[in-house]
Design an enzyme around this catalytic site. Structure first.
Site, PDB file in Angstrom:
ATOM      1  N   ASN A   7     -27.866  44.946 -21.590  1.00 52.90           N
ATOM      2  CA  ASN A   7     -26.541  45.558 -21.473  1.00 52.90           C
ATOM      3  C   ASN A   7     -26.181  46.155 -22.837  1.00 52.90           C
ATOM      4  O   ASN A   7     -26.113  45.448 -23.840  1.00 52.90           O
ATOM      5  CB  ASN A   7     -25.514  44.503 -21.057  1.00 52.90           C
ATOM      6  CG  ASN A   7     -24.146  45.094 -20.782  1.00 52.90           C
ATOM      7  OD1 ASN A   7     -23.664  45.948 -21.526  1.00 52.90           O
ATOM      8  ND2 ASN A   7     -23.506  44.647 -19.722  1.00 52.90           N
ATOM      9  N   ARG A  18     -15.751  53.974 -34.852  1.00 52.74           N
ATOM     10  CA  ARG A  18     -15.675  54.969 -35.921  1.00 52.74           C
ATOM     11  C   ARG A  18     -15.442  56.379 -35.396  1.00 52.74           C
ATOM     12  O   ARG A  18     -15.302  57.319 -36.172  1.00 52.74           O
ATOM     13  CB  ARG A  18     -16.955  54.942 -36.767  1.00 52.74           C
ATOM     14  CG  ARG A  18     -17.103  53.698 -37.619  1.00 52.74           C
ATOM     15  CD  ARG A  18     -16.045  53.594 -38.704  1.00 52.74           C
ATOM     16  NE  ARG A  18     -16.197  54.642 -39.706  1.00 52.74           N
ATOM     17  CZ  ARG A  18     -16.864  54.492 -40.842  1.00 52.74           C
ATOM     18  NH1 ARG A  18     -17.448  53.345 -41.110  1.00 52.74           N
ATOM     19  NH2 ARG A  18     -16.938  55.489 -41.703  1.00 52.74           N
ATOM     20  N   HIS A  43     -21.646  48.937 -18.231  1.00 55.89           N
ATOM     21  CA  HIS A  43     -20.475  48.525 -17.468  1.00 55.89           C
ATOM     22  C   HIS A  43     -19.281  49.362 -17.924  1.00 55.89           C
ATOM     23  O   HIS A  43     -18.480  48.920 -18.747  1.00 55.89           O
ATOM     24  CB  HIS A  43     -20.209  47.036 -17.680  1.00 55.89           C
ATOM     25  CG  HIS A  43     -19.155  46.459 -16.783  1.00 55.89           C
ATOM     26  ND1 HIS A  43     -19.185  45.153 -16.342  1.00 55.89           N
ATOM     27  CD2 HIS A  43     -18.043  47.000 -16.243  1.00 55.89           C
ATOM     28  CE1 HIS A  43     -18.131  44.925 -15.574  1.00 55.89           C
ATOM     29  NE2 HIS A  43     -17.420  46.038 -15.512  1.00 55.89           N
ATOM     30  N   ARG A  45     -15.681  50.859 -17.978  1.00 54.54           N
ATOM     31  CA  ARG A  45     -14.379  50.435 -17.468  1.00 54.54           C
ATOM     32  C   ARG A  45     -13.429  51.633 -17.469  1.00 54.54           C
ATOM     33  O   ARG A  45     -13.670  52.628 -18.166  1.00 54.54           O
ATOM     34  CB  ARG A  45     -13.837  49.284 -18.312  1.00 54.54           C
ATOM     35  CG  ARG A  45     -14.605  47.981 -18.061  1.00 54.54           C
ATOM     36  CD  ARG A  45     -14.018  46.806 -18.821  1.00 54.54           C
ATOM     37  NE  ARG A  45     -14.515  45.544 -18.316  1.00 54.54           N
ATOM     38  CZ  ARG A  45     -15.664  44.962 -18.693  1.00 54.54           C
ATOM     39  NH1 ARG A  45     -16.433  45.547 -19.584  1.00 54.54           N
ATOM     40  NH2 ARG A  45     -16.033  43.808 -18.180  1.00 54.54           N
ATOM     41  N   HIS A  50     -15.608  51.053 -24.202  1.00 54.16           N
ATOM     42  CA  HIS A  50     -16.960  50.975 -24.771  1.00 54.16           C
ATOM     43  C   HIS A  50     -17.828  52.060 -24.124  1.00 54.16           C
ATOM     44  O   HIS A  50     -17.830  53.185 -24.594  1.00 54.16           O
ATOM     45  CB  HIS A  50     -17.565  49.564 -24.660  1.00 54.16           C
ATOM     46  CG  HIS A  50     -17.173  48.793 -23.442  1.00 54.16           C
ATOM     47  ND1 HIS A  50     -17.466  49.214 -22.158  1.00 54.16           N
ATOM     48  CD2 HIS A  50     -16.511  47.612 -23.309  1.00 54.16           C
ATOM     49  CE1 HIS A  50     -17.015  48.321 -21.296  1.00 54.16           C
ATOM     50  NE2 HIS A  50     -16.426  47.348 -21.946  1.00 54.16           N
ATOM     51  N   GLU A  70     -22.750  48.537 -13.663  1.00 52.50           N
ATOM     52  CA  GLU A  70     -21.812  47.518 -13.194  1.00 52.50           C
ATOM     53  C   GLU A  70     -20.383  48.068 -13.205  1.00 52.50           C
ATOM     54  O   GLU A  70     -20.057  48.927 -14.031  1.00 52.50           O
ATOM     55  CB  GLU A  70     -21.849  46.291 -14.111  1.00 52.50           C
ATOM     56  CG  GLU A  70     -23.188  45.610 -14.204  1.00 52.50           C
ATOM     57  CD  GLU A  70     -23.155  44.402 -15.122  1.00 52.50           C
ATOM     58  OE1 GLU A  70     -24.063  43.567 -15.025  1.00 52.50           O
ATOM     59  OE2 GLU A  70     -22.221  44.289 -15.936  1.00 52.50           O
ATOM     60  N   THR A 100     -13.479  41.025 -20.649  1.00 56.05           N
ATOM     61  CA  THR A 100     -14.833  40.997 -20.113  1.00 56.05           C
ATOM     62  C   THR A 100     -14.755  40.392 -18.722  1.00 56.05           C
ATOM     63  O   THR A 100     -13.716  39.871 -18.319  1.00 56.05           O
ATOM     64  CB  THR A 100     -15.766  40.182 -21.020  1.00 56.05           C
ATOM     65  OG1 THR A 100     -17.119  40.288 -20.537  1.00 56.05           O
ATOM     66  CG2 THR A 100     -15.370  38.715 -21.071  1.00 56.05           C
ATOM     67  N   HIS A 190     -24.108  36.820 -18.005  1.00 54.02           N
ATOM     68  CA  HIS A 190     -22.876  36.501 -18.734  1.00 54.02           C
ATOM     69  C   HIS A 190     -23.095  35.274 -19.605  1.00 54.02           C
ATOM     70  O   HIS A 190     -23.235  34.156 -19.115  1.00 54.02           O
ATOM     71  CB  HIS A 190     -21.674  36.276 -17.816  1.00 54.02           C
ATOM     72  CG  HIS A 190     -20.369  36.574 -18.511  1.00 54.02           C
ATOM     73  ND1 HIS A 190     -19.752  37.806 -18.434  1.00 54.02           N
ATOM     74  CD2 HIS A 190     -19.608  35.827 -19.335  1.00 54.02           C
ATOM     75  CE1 HIS A 190     -18.648  37.797 -19.161  1.00 54.02           C
ATOM     76  NE2 HIS A 190     -18.548  36.610 -19.724  1.00 54.02           N
ATOM     77  N   ASP A 191     -23.119  35.499 -20.904  1.00 53.61           N
ATOM     78  CA  ASP A 191     -23.277  34.468 -21.924  1.00 53.61           C
ATOM     79  C   ASP A 191     -24.648  33.800 -21.935  1.00 53.61           C
ATOM     80  O   ASP A 191     -24.822  32.750 -22.555  1.00 53.61           O
ATOM     81  CB  ASP A 191     -22.173  33.406 -21.821  1.00 53.61           C
ATOM     82  CG  ASP A 191     -20.831  33.920 -22.310  1.00 53.61           C
ATOM     83  OD1 ASP A 191     -20.786  35.033 -22.860  1.00 53.61           O
ATOM     84  OD2 ASP A 191     -19.819  33.211 -22.124  1.00 53.61           O
ATOM     85  N   GLY A 213     -26.244  41.157 -22.834  1.00 57.75           N
ATOM     86  CA  GLY A 213     -25.732  42.128 -23.781  1.00 57.75           C
ATOM     87  C   GLY A 213     -25.189  41.519 -25.051  1.00 57.75           C
ATOM     88  O   GLY A 213     -25.790  41.619 -26.116  1.00 57.75           O
ATOM     89  N   HIS A 214     -24.044  40.847 -24.954  1.00 55.00           N
ATOM     90  CA  HIS A 214     -23.333  40.375 -26.138  1.00 55.00           C
ATOM     91  C   HIS A 214     -24.217  39.489 -27.018  1.00 55.00           C
ATOM     92  O   HIS A 214     -24.319  39.710 -28.238  1.00 55.00           O
ATOM     93  CB  HIS A 214     -22.072  39.614 -25.731  1.00 55.00           C
ATOM     94  CG  HIS A 214     -21.255  39.144 -26.883  1.00 55.00           C
ATOM     95  ND1 HIS A 214     -20.405  39.979 -27.569  1.00 55.00           N
ATOM     96  CD2 HIS A 214     -21.179  37.937 -27.497  1.00 55.00           C
ATOM     97  CE1 HIS A 214     -19.819  39.303 -28.551  1.00 55.00           C
ATOM     98  NE2 HIS A 214     -20.279  38.059 -28.523  1.00 55.00           N
TER      99      HIS A 214
END
Length: 237
Positions: A7, A18, A43, A45, A50, A70, A100, A190-191, A213-214
């Site tokens: 992700n 920036r 993903h 939104r 992002h 997503e 999120t 997720h996580d 991702g994160h």
């Protein structure tokens, strides 16, 4: 074999901070595939804080592995997905102001809505997946929607695992087994991280794809993107 889909939302977050085009989202997607990732996930939104909708179009010709988009199936999102025709669309019930993803679908309550949305995507040759909590009745509800796959929402597992509670995997294992028996493909995300991915994989033997991702981007700050992707692939095998 479980596929690793990266992700890249966080890369877009860094770029947007920036106002320029550094880091370049498309180049990063090309790089992670070159480093061994078997898919790219985005993903977008509604506020485009992002990944931007234009990014989704720009990525289409450059993602030669699996392209997973997503999002909450609002009209704008659906129109974009139908135009791009990614490998997979993952439906997530995000509220507009969610930082999120924080919950899966109630596949029983929203059955009729999901049936209509999923059928539209499947009519256009797009594989469908729906984000769900690890609750057995939600697996049965997912089957009734006509979806191809479910994506297990793994935040609760990740949190409990970090506290040493390995029994937190049990509802995920039970749901994955049931989903498999219902002929539903199983994804997860997720996580998930380098710390917990191998244990998760070992207890979900039928898992087809993880979307990360994160954690992956954060770990890459210290260890390097190519190295981190190889570390994930090693743990998933």
């Amino acid at each position: 074999m479980t596929k690793l889909s990266v992700n890249i939302n966080k890369i877009a977050t860094l770029r947007n901070s920036r106002g320029g085009d550094l880091p370049n989202v498309v180049q990063f997607a090309k790089d992670v595939q070159r480093f061994g990732a078997e898919g790219v996930t985005i993903h977008p939104r509604p506020d485009e804080r992002h990944i931007r909708y234009q990014d989704a179009y720009d990525l289409k010709p450059e993602v030669y592995t699996e392209y997973n988009i997503e999002g909450n199936p609002i009209e704008k999102f659906m129109n974009m997905v139908l135009e791009i025709k990614p490998t997979q669309v993952t439906l997530v019930p995000d509220s507009v102001n969610a930082i999120t993803s924080n919950a899966g679908w109630d596949t029983i309550k929203h059955k009729d809505f999901l049936v209509d949305v999923i059928q539209e995507f499947k009519n256009n040759g797009i594989r469908t997946s729906i984000f769900v909590d690890p609750v057995l009745k939600q697996m049965e509800g997912a089957k009734a929607t006509g979806t191809d796959r479910i994506e297990l929402y793994t935040e609760a597992f990740a949190h409990e695992f970090s506290l040493g509670n390995k029994k937190a995997i049990m509802p995920y294992t039970e749901c994955a087994v049931l989903a498999d028996s219902l002929d539903l493909g199983v994804n997860a995300g997720h996580d998930l991280s380098l710390d917990n991915i191998q244990f998760f994989k070992e207890n979900i033997p039928n898992i087809l794809e993880v979307s990360i991702g994160h954690a992956l981007i954060s770990e890459s700050l210290y260890l390097g993107v190519e190295n981190v992707i190889q570390m994930y692939l090693h743990r998933l095998k």
